[in-house]
Design a protein around this motif. Structure first.
Motif, short mmCIF file in Angstrom:
data_model
loop_
_atom_site.label_atom_id
_atom_site.label_comp_id
_atom_site.label_asym_id
_atom_site.label_seq_id
_atom_site.Cartn_x
_atom_site.Cartn_y
_atom_site.Cartn_z
N VAL A 118 27.78 28.09 29.71
CA VAL A 118 28.99 28.91 29.74
C VAL A 118 30.19 28.07 29.31
N VAL A 119 31.22 28.76 28.84
CA VAL A 119 32.48 28.11 28.53
C VAL A 119 33.58 28.88 29.28
N LEU A 120 34.40 28.16 30.02
CA LEU A 120 35.45 28.78 30.82
C LEU A 120 36.63 29.15 29.93
N VAL A 121 36.99 30.43 29.96
CA VAL A 121 38.11 30.93 29.15
C VAL A 121 39.39 31.00 29.98
N ALA A 122 39.25 31.41 31.24
CA ALA A 122 40.43 31.52 32.10
C ALA A 122 40.00 31.49 33.56
N ASP A 123 40.88 30.95 34.40
CA ASP A 123 40.66 30.96 35.84
C ASP A 123 41.62 31.98 36.45
N LEU A 124 41.07 33.13 36.83
CA LEU A 124 41.87 34.21 37.42
C LEU A 124 41.50 34.40 38.88
N SER A 125 40.95 33.34 39.48
CA SER A 125 40.44 33.47 40.85
C SER A 125 41.53 33.67 41.89
N SER A 126 42.79 33.42 41.52
CA SER A 126 43.89 33.62 42.47
C SER A 126 44.32 35.08 42.56
N LEU A 127 43.83 35.91 41.64
CA LEU A 127 44.21 37.33 41.65
C LEU A 127 43.36 38.12 42.63
N ASP A 128 43.94 39.21 43.15
CA ASP A 128 43.11 40.09 43.97
C ASP A 128 42.27 40.97 43.04
N GLU A 129 41.35 41.72 43.63
CA GLU A 129 40.39 42.50 42.84
C GLU A 129 41.07 43.43 41.84
N SER A 130 42.08 44.15 42.29
CA SER A 130 42.78 45.10 41.42
C SER A 130 43.51 44.39 40.28
N GLN A 131 44.26 43.34 40.61
CA GLN A 131 44.98 42.58 39.58
C GLN A 131 44.01 41.96 38.58
N PHE A 132 42.88 41.48 39.08
CA PHE A 132 41.89 40.84 38.22
C PHE A 132 41.39 41.81 37.16
N TRP A 133 40.94 42.99 37.57
CA TRP A 133 40.38 43.93 36.60
C TRP A 133 41.44 44.46 35.64
N LEU A 134 42.65 44.67 36.13
CA LEU A 134 43.73 45.12 35.24
C LEU A 134 44.06 44.05 34.21
N THR A 135 44.03 42.79 34.63
CA THR A 135 44.27 41.69 33.69
C THR A 135 43.17 41.65 32.63
N LEU A 136 41.91 41.81 33.05
CA LEU A 136 40.81 41.84 32.08
C LEU A 136 41.01 42.98 31.08
N GLU A 137 41.38 44.14 31.58
CA GLU A 137 41.55 45.28 30.67
C GLU A 137 42.72 45.05 29.71
N ASN A 138 43.81 44.50 30.21
CA ASN A 138 44.97 44.24 29.35
C ASN A 138 44.65 43.23 28.25
N SER B 116 41.63 42.98 26.88
CA SER B 116 40.43 43.50 26.19
C SER B 116 39.20 42.66 26.52
N TRP B 117 39.07 42.30 27.79
CA TRP B 117 37.93 41.51 28.26
C TRP B 117 36.97 42.34 29.10
N THR B 118 37.18 43.64 29.18
CA THR B 118 36.26 44.50 29.92
C THR B 118 36.14 45.83 29.20
N TRP B 119 35.00 46.49 29.41
CA TRP B 119 34.76 47.82 28.84
C TRP B 119 34.20 48.70 29.97
N PRO B 120 35.10 49.34 30.73
CA PRO B 120 34.67 50.09 31.91
C PRO B 120 34.22 51.52 31.59
N TYR B 121 33.19 51.63 30.78
CA TYR B 121 32.65 52.93 30.38
C TYR B 121 31.13 52.89 30.51
N ASP B 122 30.55 54.01 30.92
CA ASP B 122 29.10 54.04 31.09
C ASP B 122 28.40 54.32 29.76
N ALA B 123 27.09 54.51 29.82
CA ALA B 123 26.30 54.68 28.60
C ALA B 123 26.54 56.02 27.91
N GLN B 124 27.28 56.91 28.56
CA GLN B 124 27.67 58.18 27.93
C GLN B 124 29.11 58.14 27.43
#
Length: 200
Positions: free
Chosen positions: A77-97, A99-107
């Motif tokens: 693995v290669v570490l891109v960012a350390d976001l461990s200080s964020l809470d769960e909500s802030q973490f996922w919103l940061t990923l989405e902002n 473009s590091w997450t795709w929160p959609y199912d197979a449909q």
């Protein structure tokens, strides 16, 4: 280069293309010794650290799932960012902002971040995502650096053609239709759009 146990890698997407995973699994299974080590080292998995210090894969989910299917239990693995200080909500919103997450199912439906699978080998199969990868390999479009581009192509195919089969051997007609769509005006503005230009 640091290694991590694959069952500790958290995914940042809910689906992948099973056909792509199966192809990569076959590729890894054909190798051994130094050749296998080199092939694995060529594709380090980019991760971000999230709440609790968990490692979240932000790309190469297919590679991680294929390694697991091939019986390989660790991946570089290669570490891109350390976001461990964020809470769960802030973490996922940061990923989405970023473009590091795709929160959609197979449909193609939006899901809650909390509904994301726990392991990279538990993702749902989205045949349209497999089609997106195969269309690119067939010269229908070219690879770019646009984040999550394959999912954008998968959504275009989902909106414009019948579902492709889940088995690679039955994919020929769907692949040809996908290439035709990728080269048509329907795909103008898509990342890697080639139109009538020859693929490189």
């Amino acid at each position: 280069m640091k290694e991590i146990a694959i069952d500790r890698l958290r995914p940042t997407q809910a689906s992948h293309g099973r056909i792509e995973v199966e192809k990569k699994t076959r590729d890894f299974a054909r190798l051994s010794g130094r050749e296998l080590q080199m092939a694995i080292a060529e594709k380090p998995i980019p991760v971000v650290l999230g709440p609790g210090g968990d490692a979240f894969a932000i790309d190469h989910h297919h590679v991680a799932a294929a390694l697991w299917a091939a019986g390989i239990r660790k991946a570089p693995v290669v570490l891109v960012a350390d976001l461990s200080s964020l809470d769960e909500s802030q973490f996922w919103l940061t990923l989405e902002n970023r473009s590091w997450t795709w929160p959609y199912d197979a449909q193609g439906r939006r899901i809650a971040f909390g509904a994301m699978p726990r392991h990279v080998y538990e993702l749902e199969d989205d045949p349209y995502r497999s089609l997106a990868g195969l269309v690119r390999e067939a010269g229908g479009c070219e690879k770019t650096t646009v984040p999550l581009e394959e999912f954008r192509w998968a959504d275009l195919f989902r909106a414009t053609m019948a579902a492709p089969p889940a088995i690679e051997a039955d994919f020929d007609a769907a692949l040809q239709r996908g290439v035709d769509i990728a080269r048509s005006k329907l795909a103008i503005g898509m990342p890697g759009f080639l139109g009538d230009k020859p693929s490189v």
